[in-house]
Design a protein around this motif. Structure first.
Motif, PDB file in Angstrom:
ATOM      1  N   GLN A   5      11.518  -4.397  19.140  1.00  0.00           N
ATOM      2  CA  GLN A   5      12.666  -4.484  18.523  1.00  0.00           C
ATOM      3  C   GLN A   5      13.669  -5.341  19.030  1.00  0.00           C
ATOM      4  O   GLN A   5      14.201  -6.192  18.629  1.00  0.00           O
ATOM      5  CB  GLN A   5      13.220  -3.255  18.278  1.00  0.00           C
ATOM      6  N   ASP A   6      13.695  -5.054  20.430  1.00  0.00           N
ATOM      7  CA  ASP A   6      14.697  -5.807  21.287  1.00  0.00           C
ATOM      8  C   ASP A   6      14.163  -5.604  22.799  1.00  0.00           C
ATOM      9  O   ASP A   6      13.147  -4.662  23.044  1.00  0.00           O
ATOM     10  CB  ASP A   6      16.015  -5.906  21.008  1.00  0.00           C
ATOM     11  N   LYS A   7      14.959  -6.165  23.735  1.00  0.00           N
ATOM     12  CA  LYS A   7      14.515  -6.147  25.133  1.00  0.00           C
ATOM     13  C   LYS A   7      14.463  -4.756  25.638  1.00  0.00           C
ATOM     14  O   LYS A   7      13.723  -4.377  26.731  1.00  0.00           O
ATOM     15  CB  LYS A   7      15.467  -6.794  26.111  1.00  0.00           C
ATOM     16  N   ARG A   8      15.150  -3.700  24.858  1.00  0.00           N
ATOM     17  CA  ARG A   8      15.287  -2.404  25.609  1.00  0.00           C
ATOM     18  C   ARG A   8      14.794  -1.292  24.536  1.00  0.00           C
ATOM     19  O   ARG A   8      15.156  -0.012  24.658  1.00  0.00           O
ATOM     20  CB  ARG A   8      16.956  -2.097  25.726  1.00  0.00           C
ATOM     21  N   ASN A   9      14.018  -1.962  23.367  1.00  0.00           N
ATOM     22  CA  ASN A   9      13.411  -0.948  22.483  1.00  0.00           C
ATOM     23  C   ASN A   9      12.188  -1.738  22.299  1.00  0.00           C
ATOM     24  O   ASN A   9      11.815  -2.660  21.338  1.00  0.00           O
ATOM     25  CB  ASN A   9      14.143  -0.915  21.160  1.00  0.00           C
ATOM     26  N   PHE A  10      10.915  -0.879  22.837  1.00  0.00           N
ATOM     27  CA  PHE A  10       9.712  -1.651  22.848  1.00  0.00           C
ATOM     28  C   PHE A  10       8.476  -0.565  22.918  1.00  0.00           C
ATOM     29  O   PHE A  10       8.846   0.325  23.731  1.00  0.00           O
ATOM     30  CB  PHE A  10       9.383  -2.610  23.858  1.00  0.00           C
ATOM     31  N   ILE A  11       7.454  -0.884  22.792  1.00  0.00           N
ATOM     32  CA  ILE A  11       6.147  -0.139  22.809  1.00  0.00           C
ATOM     33  C   ILE A  11       5.169  -1.107  23.490  1.00  0.00           C
ATOM     34  O   ILE A  11       4.822  -1.935  22.915  1.00  0.00           O
ATOM     35  CB  ILE A  11       5.757   0.528  21.715  1.00  0.00           C
ATOM     36  N   SER A  12       4.415  -0.695  24.512  1.00  0.00           N
ATOM     37  CA  SER A  12       3.315  -1.244  25.244  1.00  0.00           C
ATOM     38  C   SER A  12       2.190  -0.666  24.888  1.00  0.00           C
ATOM     39  O   SER A  12       1.994   0.887  25.228  1.00  0.00           O
ATOM     40  CB  SER A  12       3.843  -1.442  26.721  1.00  0.00           C
ATOM     41  N   PHE A  13       1.281  -1.207  24.402  1.00  0.00           N
ATOM     42  CA  PHE A  13      -0.224  -0.546  24.221  1.00  0.00           C
ATOM     43  C   PHE A  13      -1.121  -1.262  25.167  1.00  0.00           C
ATOM     44  O   PHE A  13      -1.108  -2.469  25.421  1.00  0.00           O
ATOM     45  CB  PHE A  13      -0.745  -0.613  22.969  1.00  0.00           C
ATOM     46  N   ARG A  14      -1.933  -0.506  25.954  1.00  0.00           N
ATOM     47  CA  ARG A  14      -3.015  -1.004  26.771  1.00  0.00           C
ATOM     48  C   ARG A  14      -4.209  -0.455  26.724  1.00  0.00           C
ATOM     49  O   ARG A  14      -4.423   0.740  26.187  1.00  0.00           O
ATOM     50  CB  ARG A  14      -2.471  -1.282  28.420  1.00  0.00           C
ATOM     51  N   ASP A  15      -5.506  -1.236  27.143  1.00  0.00           N
ATOM     52  CA  ASP A  15      -6.908  -0.528  26.933  1.00  0.00           C
ATOM     53  C   ASP A  15      -6.882   0.831  27.364  1.00  0.00           C
ATOM     54  O   ASP A  15      -6.315   1.084  28.601  1.00  0.00           O
ATOM     55  CB  ASP A  15      -7.510  -1.404  27.307  1.00  0.00           C
ATOM     56  N   GLY A  16      -7.622   1.923  26.538  1.00  0.00           N
ATOM     57  CA  GLY A  16      -8.131   3.082  27.172  1.00  0.00           C
ATOM     58  C   GLY A  16      -9.541   3.059  27.698  1.00  0.00           C
ATOM     59  O   GLY A  16      -9.828   2.042  27.926  1.00  0.00           O
ATOM     60  N   LYS A  17     -10.038   4.332  27.957  1.00  0.00           N
ATOM     61  CA  LYS A  17     -11.431   4.464  28.475  1.00  0.00           C
ATOM     62  C   LYS A  17     -12.356   3.869  27.606  1.00  0.00           C
ATOM     63  O   LYS A  17     -13.458   3.372  27.964  1.00  0.00           O
ATOM     64  CB  LYS A  17     -11.506   5.913  28.851  1.00  0.00           C
ATOM     65  N   ASN A  18     -11.870   4.016  26.204  1.00  0.00           N
ATOM     66  CA  ASN A  18     -12.950   3.192  25.196  1.00  0.00           C
ATOM     67  C   ASN A  18     -12.092   2.888  24.353  1.00  0.00           C
ATOM     68  O   ASN A  18     -10.816   2.987  23.984  1.00  0.00           O
ATOM     69  CB  ASN A  18     -14.266   4.099  24.896  1.00  0.00           C
ATOM     70  N   ASN A  19     -12.591   2.310  23.122  1.00  0.00           N
ATOM     71  CA  ASN A  19     -12.100   1.567  21.744  1.00  0.00           C
ATOM     72  C   ASN A  19     -11.340   2.781  21.197  1.00  0.00           C
ATOM     73  O   ASN A  19     -10.473   2.729  20.058  1.00  0.00           O
ATOM     74  CB  ASN A  19     -12.784   0.762  20.960  1.00  0.00           C
ATOM     75  N   SER A  20     -11.366   4.173  21.239  1.00  0.00           N
ATOM     76  CA  SER A  20     -11.071   5.315  20.737  1.00  0.00           C
ATOM     77  C   SER A  20      -9.532   5.821  21.243  1.00  0.00           C
ATOM     78  O   SER A  20      -9.029   6.554  20.713  1.00  0.00           O
ATOM     79  CB  SER A  20     -11.910   6.386  20.694  1.00  0.00           C
ATOM     80  N   PHE A  21      -9.138   4.927  22.198  1.00  0.00           N
ATOM     81  CA  PHE A  21      -8.005   5.432  22.992  1.00  0.00           C
ATOM     82  C   PHE A  21      -7.110   4.222  23.493  1.00  0.00           C
ATOM     83  O   PHE A  21      -7.775   3.259  23.532  1.00  0.00           O
ATOM     84  CB  PHE A  21      -8.355   6.205  24.186  1.00  0.00           C
ATOM     85  N   LEU A  22      -5.924   4.256  23.415  1.00  0.00           N
ATOM     86  CA  LEU A  22      -4.746   3.464  24.002  1.00  0.00           C
ATOM     87  C   LEU A  22      -4.011   3.943  24.899  1.00  0.00           C
ATOM     88  O   LEU A  22      -3.352   5.163  24.507  1.00  0.00           O
ATOM     89  CB  LEU A  22      -4.172   2.642  22.729  1.00  0.00           C
ATOM     90  N   ARG A  23      -3.664   3.577  26.133  1.00  0.00           N
ATOM     91  CA  ARG A  23      -2.442   3.759  26.815  1.00  0.00           C
ATOM     92  C   ARG A  23      -1.326   3.380  26.253  1.00  0.00           C
ATOM     93  O   ARG A  23      -1.212   2.014  25.702  1.00  0.00           O
ATOM     94  CB  ARG A  23      -2.864   3.172  28.291  1.00  0.00           C
TER      95      ARG A  23
END
Length: 320
Positions: A216-234
């Motif tokens: 949304q801006d520099k202080r409101n965000f969500i980061s998603f990164r790969d999990g152990k497989n495609n069923s998960f996201l960090r």
């Protein structure tokens, strides 16, 4: 005589099995018995540094009894998962045909906290927060008051090097949604410096279809990164609302329950989040109380747009 001795020994062994190492009961108890551990208090109620010592009127409480009725995460957030402070039932305020306020002390050698915990009229745990905190190396002092209208005021004080006293006073009320709502904030402190946000998963791989940064801006965000497989996201989420006066932050792993919806549910954490993806954005929704990861009056929610990565084209070498 032998029969009496055997009977006495059996009763003793049964009794011992219901005792924990610190003398508290390990068997399940009724909600009425749990609440009877707390003596009735009269309004107004005041707490300060002197309230943080163990008093004769306090009832010792085992962790096994505490965890039957209240989420362990409330204590773990401030003491850590590996530390189990001594717990004491201080007192209670019962609102007729409505909520009940319980006051519990959690004490270690280096940290002491008085919590207010709210149960609904059926006796179910709804929410809780610290009122007075004291750490050996901390410069802050706290006071708390619950007035005749059940308004909770928490004040934090500290002195600067010149001996000037600064304070922040926050005032809360419990609402029907089961949370403490901030209704007033006063302070004579200057505007705090804006702290830099550290993203602990920033450098991890993001090859998943929905991995990346949603902002949304520099202080409101969500980061998603790969999990152990495609069923998960960090994921790592940070948000700041009301001009930075209400903040939330959480790192975890979300599991896809459909092709576009992932949910965060973790053992030992009452918090539950849902992430609804499309190609351009993600909608975050708080499903269960995440008060341990945010301030009282704001929630994990909102739509965050996917940030487009700028791909740098390789520079072609010039032929001479």
């Amino acid at each position: 005589m032998k029969m009496m001795l055997v009977l006495f020994t059996s009763i003793t062994l049964i009794s011992c099995r219901h005792k924990s190492a610190n003398g508290g009961e390990t068997r399940k108890i009724d909600p009425e018995d749990f609440q009877s551990m707390f003596r009735n208090l009269s309004l107004p109620v005041n707490f300060g540094d002197s309230s943080l010592t163990k008093k004769l009127t306090d009832s010792s409480m085992s962790w096994s009894v505490f965890s039957q009725f209240i989420a362990d995460s409330l204590i773990q957030k401030y003491f850590g998962k590996s530390v189990k402070p001594r717990l004491f039932a201080v007192g209670k305020l019962v609102v007729k045909n409505a909520e009940t306020y319980l006051f519990i002390k959690a004490l270690t050698a280096s940290k002491k906290i008085i919590y207010v915990i709210c149960l609904d009229k059926e006796g179910n745990y709804k929410t809780g927060m610290p009122l007075v905190i004291r750490e050996d190396d901390a410069e802050f002092r706290y006071t708390a008051t619950i007035d005749n209208k059940y308004t909770i005021s928490v004040s934090r004080f500290h002195k600067d090097v010149e001996g000037r006293i600064f304070f922040i006073k926050t005032v809360y009320v419990y609402n029907e949604e089961g949370v403490f709502t901030l209704i007033m904030r006063e302070s004579n402190e200057g505007k705090p410096k804006i702290a830099q946000i550290y993203n602990p998963i920033d450098t991890l791989a993001h090859k998943h279809r929905y991995a990346g940064d949603y902002v949304q801006d520099k202080r409101n965000f969500i980061s998603f990164r790969d999990g152990k497989n495609n069923s998960f996201l960090r994921f790592f989420v940070h948000f700041e609302k009301d001009n930075g006066n209400c903040k939330g932050e959480l790192k975890g792993v979300a599991r896809f329950v459909s092709s576009t919806v992932a949910r965060y549910i973790a053992n030992g954490d009452p918090c539950s989040l849902e992430f609804n993806f499309n190609e351009k954005s993600v909608r975050m929704k708080e499903l269960e109380g995440c008060g341990n990861h945010r301030d009282i009056r704001c929630f994990f929610d909102g739509v965050y747009n996917k940030h487009k990565e700028i791909k740098v084209k390789p520079v072609k070498s010039k032929r001479h």
